[in-house]
Motif scaffolding. Structure first.
Motif, PDB file in Angstrom:
ATOM      1  N   ILE A 176       0.841  -1.195   0.000  1.00 11.68           N
ATOM      2  CA  ILE A 176       0.000   0.000   0.000  1.00 11.68           C
ATOM      3  C   ILE A 176       0.881   1.252   0.000  1.00 11.68           C
ATOM      4  CG2 ILE A 176      -1.730   1.339   1.279  1.00 11.68           C
ATOM      5  CD1 ILE A 176      -2.778  -1.275   0.019  1.00 11.68           C
ATOM      6  N   ALA A 177       0.608   2.157  -0.939  1.00  8.87           N
ATOM      7  CA  ALA A 177       1.225   3.486  -0.958  1.00  8.87           C
ATOM      8  C   ALA A 177       0.213   4.492  -0.437  1.00  8.87           C
ATOM      9  CB  ALA A 177       1.664   3.862  -2.369  1.00  8.87           C
ATOM     10  N   ALA A 178       0.653   5.395   0.427  1.00 10.70           N
ATOM     11  CA  ALA A 178      -0.260   6.396   0.983  1.00 10.70           C
ATOM     12  C   ALA A 178       0.543   7.541   1.576  1.00 10.70           C
ATOM     13  CB  ALA A 178      -1.158   5.780   2.059  1.00 10.70           C
TER      14      ALA A 178
ATOM     15  N   CYS B 154      18.034  10.281  -1.453  1.00  5.94           N
ATOM     16  CA  CYS B 154      17.514   9.284  -0.511  1.00  5.94           C
ATOM     17  C   CYS B 154      17.946   7.880  -0.906  1.00  5.94           C
ATOM     18  CB  CYS B 154      15.988   9.317  -0.483  1.00  5.94           C
ATOM     19  SG  CYS B 154      15.281  10.817   0.209  1.00  5.94           S
ATOM     20  N   PRO B 155      18.669   7.180  -0.061  1.00  2.00           N
ATOM     21  CA  PRO B 155      19.031   5.801  -0.388  1.00  2.00           C
ATOM     22  C   PRO B 155      17.850   4.848  -0.401  1.00  2.00           C
ATOM     23  CG  PRO B 155      19.735   6.353   1.842  1.00  2.00           C
ATOM     24  CD  PRO B 155      19.271   7.624   1.208  1.00  2.00           C
ATOM     25  N   ASN B 156      16.751   5.191   0.257  1.00  2.00           N
ATOM     26  CA  ASN B 156      15.577   4.323   0.313  1.00  2.00           C
ATOM     27  C   ASN B 156      14.485   4.766  -0.653  1.00  2.00           C
ATOM     28  OD1 ASN B 156      15.240   6.633   2.040  1.00  2.00           O
ATOM     29  ND2 ASN B 156      13.434   5.671   2.950  1.00  2.00           N
ATOM     30  N   ARG B 157      14.860   5.541  -1.683  1.00  2.00           N
ATOM     31  CA  ARG B 157      13.823   5.959  -2.640  1.00  2.00           C
ATOM     32  C   ARG B 157      13.359   4.749  -3.445  1.00  2.00           C
ATOM     33  NH1 ARG B 157      17.742   7.902  -6.417  1.00  2.00           N
ATOM     34  NH2 ARG B 157      18.570   6.151  -7.613  1.00  2.00           N
ATOM     35  N   SER B 158      12.110   4.792  -3.871  1.00  2.00           N
ATOM     36  CA  SER B 158      11.590   3.776  -4.787  1.00  2.00           C
ATOM     37  C   SER B 158      11.328   4.441  -6.127  1.00  2.00           C
ATOM     38  CB  SER B 158      10.351   3.102  -4.207  1.00  2.00           C
ATOM     39  OG  SER B 158       9.324   4.048  -3.950  1.00  2.00           O
TER      40      SER B 158
ATOM     41  N   TYR C 279       4.644   1.925   1.222  1.00  2.00           N
ATOM     42  CA  TYR C 279       5.393   2.970   0.523  1.00  2.00           C
ATOM     43  C   TYR C 279       4.905   4.335   1.006  1.00  2.00           C
ATOM     44  CZ  TYR C 279       6.938  -0.453  -3.041  1.00  2.00           C
ATOM     45  OH  TYR C 279       7.492  -1.519  -3.701  1.00  2.00           O
ATOM     46  N   PRO C 280       5.522   4.943   2.011  1.00  2.00           N
ATOM     47  CA  PRO C 280       5.139   6.305   2.388  1.00  2.00           C
ATOM     48  C   PRO C 280       5.309   7.246   1.192  1.00  2.00           C
ATOM     49  CG  PRO C 280       6.534   5.315   4.068  1.00  2.00           C
ATOM     50  CD  PRO C 280       6.577   4.398   2.884  1.00  2.00           C
TER      51      PRO C 280
ATOM     52  N   PRO D 213      10.563   1.743   1.718  1.00  2.00           N
ATOM     53  CA  PRO D 213      10.922   2.553   0.552  1.00  2.00           C
ATOM     54  C   PRO D 213       9.990   3.751   0.439  1.00  2.00           C
ATOM     55  CG  PRO D 213       9.665   0.630  -0.143  1.00  2.00           C
ATOM     56  CD  PRO D 213       9.825   0.518   1.349  1.00  2.00           C
ATOM     57  N   VAL D 214      10.541   4.907   0.136  1.00  2.00           N
ATOM     58  CA  VAL D 214       9.730   6.116   0.029  1.00  2.00           C
ATOM     59  C   VAL D 214       9.447   6.411  -1.442  1.00  2.00           C
ATOM     60  CG1 VAL D 214      11.680   7.745  -0.032  1.00  2.00           C
ATOM     61  CG2 VAL D 214       9.481   8.489   0.890  1.00  2.00           C
ATOM     62  N   THR D 215       8.235   6.855  -1.731  1.00  2.00           N
ATOM     63  CA  THR D 215       7.870   7.322  -3.067  1.00  2.00           C
ATOM     64  C   THR D 215       7.437   8.779  -2.933  1.00  2.00           C
ATOM     65  OG1 THR D 215       6.511   6.890  -5.021  1.00  2.00           O
ATOM     66  CG2 THR D 215       5.519   6.367  -2.882  1.00  2.00           C
ATOM     67  N   SER D 216       6.720   9.302  -3.925  1.00  2.00           N
ATOM     68  CA  SER D 216       6.383  10.726  -3.894  1.00  2.00           C
ATOM     69  C   SER D 216       5.073  10.973  -4.616  1.00  2.00           C
ATOM     70  CB  SER D 216       7.484  11.549  -4.569  1.00  2.00           C
ATOM     71  OG  SER D 216       7.548  11.252  -5.966  1.00  2.00           O
ATOM     72  N   HIS D 217       4.545  12.162  -4.417  1.00  2.00           N
ATOM     73  CA  HIS D 217       3.357  12.621  -5.133  1.00  2.00           C
ATOM     74  C   HIS D 217       3.626  14.018  -5.661  1.00  2.00           C
ATOM     75  CE1 HIS D 217      -0.544  14.828  -5.375  1.00  2.00           C
ATOM     76  NE2 HIS D 217      -0.887  13.738  -6.026  1.00  2.00           N
ATOM     77  N   GLY D 218       3.347  14.217  -6.958  1.00  2.00           N
ATOM     78  CA  GLY D 218       3.362  15.559  -7.528  1.00  2.00           C
ATOM     79  C   GLY D 218       4.723  16.233  -7.538  1.00  2.00           C
ATOM     80  N   ALA D 219       4.751  17.436  -8.107  1.00  2.00           N
ATOM     81  CA  ALA D 219       5.921  18.329  -8.067  1.00  2.00           C
ATOM     82  C   ALA D 219       7.207  17.603  -8.436  1.00  2.00           C
ATOM     83  CB  ALA D 219       6.050  18.970  -6.690  1.00  2.00           C
ATOM     84  N   HIS D 220       7.166  16.815  -9.525  1.00  2.00           N
ATOM     85  CA  HIS D 220       8.312  15.965  -9.829  1.00  2.00           C
ATOM     86  C   HIS D 220       9.582  16.763 -10.114  1.00  2.00           C
ATOM     87  CE1 HIS D 220       6.223  16.177 -13.966  1.00  2.00           C
ATOM     88  NE2 HIS D 220       7.284  16.950 -14.063  1.00  2.00           N
ATOM     89  N   ASP D 221       9.450  18.000 -10.586  1.00  2.00           N
ATOM     90  CA  ASP D 221      10.641  18.787 -10.902  1.00  2.00           C
ATOM     91  C   ASP D 221      11.451  19.136  -9.658  1.00  2.00           C
ATOM     92  OD1 ASP D 221      10.214  19.463 -13.906  1.00  2.00           O
ATOM     93  OD2 ASP D 221       8.290  19.838 -12.955  1.00  2.00           O
ATOM     94  N   VAL D 222      10.777  19.286  -8.523  1.00  2.00           N
ATOM     95  CA  VAL D 222      11.472  19.468  -7.252  1.00  2.00           C
ATOM     96  C   VAL D 222      11.830  18.116  -6.640  1.00  2.00           C
ATOM     97  CG1 VAL D 222      11.300  20.370  -4.897  1.00  2.00           C
ATOM     98  CG2 VAL D 222      10.300  21.653  -6.789  1.00  2.00           C
ATOM     99  N   THR D 223      10.865  17.198  -6.658  1.00  2.00           N
ATOM    100  CA  THR D 223      11.014  15.953  -5.915  1.00  2.00           C
ATOM    101  C   THR D 223      12.110  15.061  -6.469  1.00  2.00           C
ATOM    102  OG1 THR D 223       8.633  16.098  -5.526  1.00  2.00           O
ATOM    103  CG2 THR D 223       9.714  14.076  -4.864  1.00  2.00           C
ATOM    104  N   VAL D 224      12.429  15.182  -7.752  1.00  2.00           N
ATOM    105  CA  VAL D 224      13.530  14.374  -8.290  1.00  2.00           C
ATOM    106  C   VAL D 224      14.819  14.643  -7.515  1.00  2.00           C
ATOM    107  CG1 VAL D 224      14.161  16.060 -10.094  1.00  2.00           C
ATOM    108  CG2 VAL D 224      14.683  13.626 -10.404  1.00  2.00           C
ATOM    109  N   HIS D 225      15.020  15.873  -7.059  1.00  2.00           N
ATOM    110  CA  HIS D 225      16.197  16.196  -6.257  1.00  2.00           C
ATOM    111  C   HIS D 225      16.146  15.495  -4.899  1.00  2.00           C
ATOM    112  CE1 HIS D 225      18.069  19.459  -8.650  1.00  2.00           C
ATOM    113  NE2 HIS D 225      16.835  19.684  -9.064  1.00  2.00           N
TER     114      HIS D 225
END
Length: 362
Positions: free
Chosen positions: A245-247, A312-316, A268-269, A295-307
């Motif tokens: 579950i991602a949330a 993060c070593p635990n990025r997914s 997946y936080p 493992p951490v994921t993300s929502h939105g704002a990919h242009d900032v979040t890619v950084h």
């Protein structure tokens, strides 16, 4: 010391290039964009932004214009933690979430952009650096697309370099969702990651039933199956549904994530840097997830979040969808064979077309 000389606030209504649909927000024709440009006494500038799904941007604008601009005046832009906490506590009684935290997020992003620009470093390197190649997926907002259009959209995303796909679920009948997921899995083949997103549509029992029905199709995760406020329900879905579950895209604080993770209600936080408190809070959430071996994921704002995920070593996976912003950004996110590439420009590297944005000022 980098004294803050001024804040320039912007509020825009960004038209979407295509109609977007999901199970909770219905039809979306535009998004609202709030920006803040922080300038220091030397003339250096950092830029931050947040967005809303068509409404409430005026409330974010009011917090930035009336409250945060006053709090920030003359302060040391490098003292980001102190500024974050001052905003948090000065605005606490009417804050702790909602427009206040979206405004704080935009301000905090601008401060980090300014700090990285002054250091002549890309943000991901300033944050510690891990790997500039971040796995990413194309996040479709496509619940009501006919199946042939859904698959055509997927082919277009694969042609852009994506190697993982997320689709919406939460139609009126579960069997329709299952059929569409089965068709997507067949279309992608067995190797490519596939995620589904219900946008908080279901009750706990409905979510468990749906998760079990999706199991044969090898999903990477089921996203936001129920209300974000039901911690016990999330734990039940994780335990009994049989899918990761991602949330978290609708959580607003580090402490919200602490409670969800501690309840064992998420695999997946999924923080959103524009609404969880900015870069400062996002990185704390990512490190909290790391401490729980998640493992951490993300929502939105990919242009900032890619950084952020590049640090993060635990990025997914990075979620990539532009909400119409690509038309107003000089260098949109670069995708190569399933990876988003964190740029080497100082700061986060986002250069807005301010003249173009003025034409859509709200």
């Amino acid at each position: 010391m980098a004294r803050i000389a001024s804040l320039q606030i912007g509020f825009y209504r960004v038209p979407l290039p295509t109609l977007l649909t999901d199970s909770t927000h219905g039809e979306m024709r535009d998004f609202e964009l709030n920006t803040v440009r922080v300038r220091d006494a030397d003339g250096a500038e950092g830029v931050g932004y947040s967005f809303t799904v068509g409404r409430n941007g005026a409330a974010v604008d009011a917090v930035l214009t009336r409250e945060i601009a006053e709090i920030a005046a003359g302060e040391d832009a490098d003292a980001i933690e102190r500024l974050w906490h001052r905003c948090w506590w000065d605005l606490h009684y009417g804050g702790r979430g909602g427009p206040t935290v979206l405004a704080l997020s935009a301000f905090d992003i601008a401060l980090w952009d300014l700090k990285a620009r002054r250091a002549n470093l890309p943000l991901w390197r300033l944050l510690g650096g891990f790997d500039p190649k971040v796995p990413c997926y194309a996040g479709g907002i496509d619940l009501l697309l006919p199946l042939d259009e859904l698959l055509a959209q997927t082919d277009a995303n694969l042609a852009k370099g994506f190697r993982a796909i997320k689709m919406k679920v939460g139609r009126k009948r579960l069997d329709e969702d299952v059929q569409r997921v089965a068709a997507m899995r067949e279309h992608l083949g067995a190797e490519l990651p596939l995620m589904v997103d219900a946008n908080m549509k279901w009750t706990v029992d409905q979510a468990i039933r749906a998760a079990r029905a999706f199991q044969p199709h090898d999903l990477t995760w089921l996203e936001e199956p129920i209300s974000p406020d039901d911690l016990g329900g999330h734990a039940r879905v994780v335990r009994d549904g049989g899918l990761p579950i991602a949330a978290g895209e609708n959580l607003r604080t580090l402490w919200d994530f602490k409670n969800l993770i501690a309840s064992e209600g998420v695999t997946y936080p999924e923080p959103d840097v524009t609404n969880c408190g900015g870069v400062t809070a996002f990185m704390k959430i990512a490190h909290l997830a790391e401490a729980w071996n998640l493992p951490v994921t993300s929502h939105g704002a990919h242009d900032v979040t890619v950084h952020l995920l590049a640090a993060c070593p635990n990025r997914s996976f990075l979620e990539a969808h532009g909400f119409g912003l690509d038309s107003y950004i000089a260098d949109p996110l670069r995708i190569e064979e399933g990876f988003a590439i964190a740029p080497e420009h100082p700061g986060h590297g986002i250069t807005f077309d301010w003249a173009g944005l003025e034409r859509i000022r709200a």
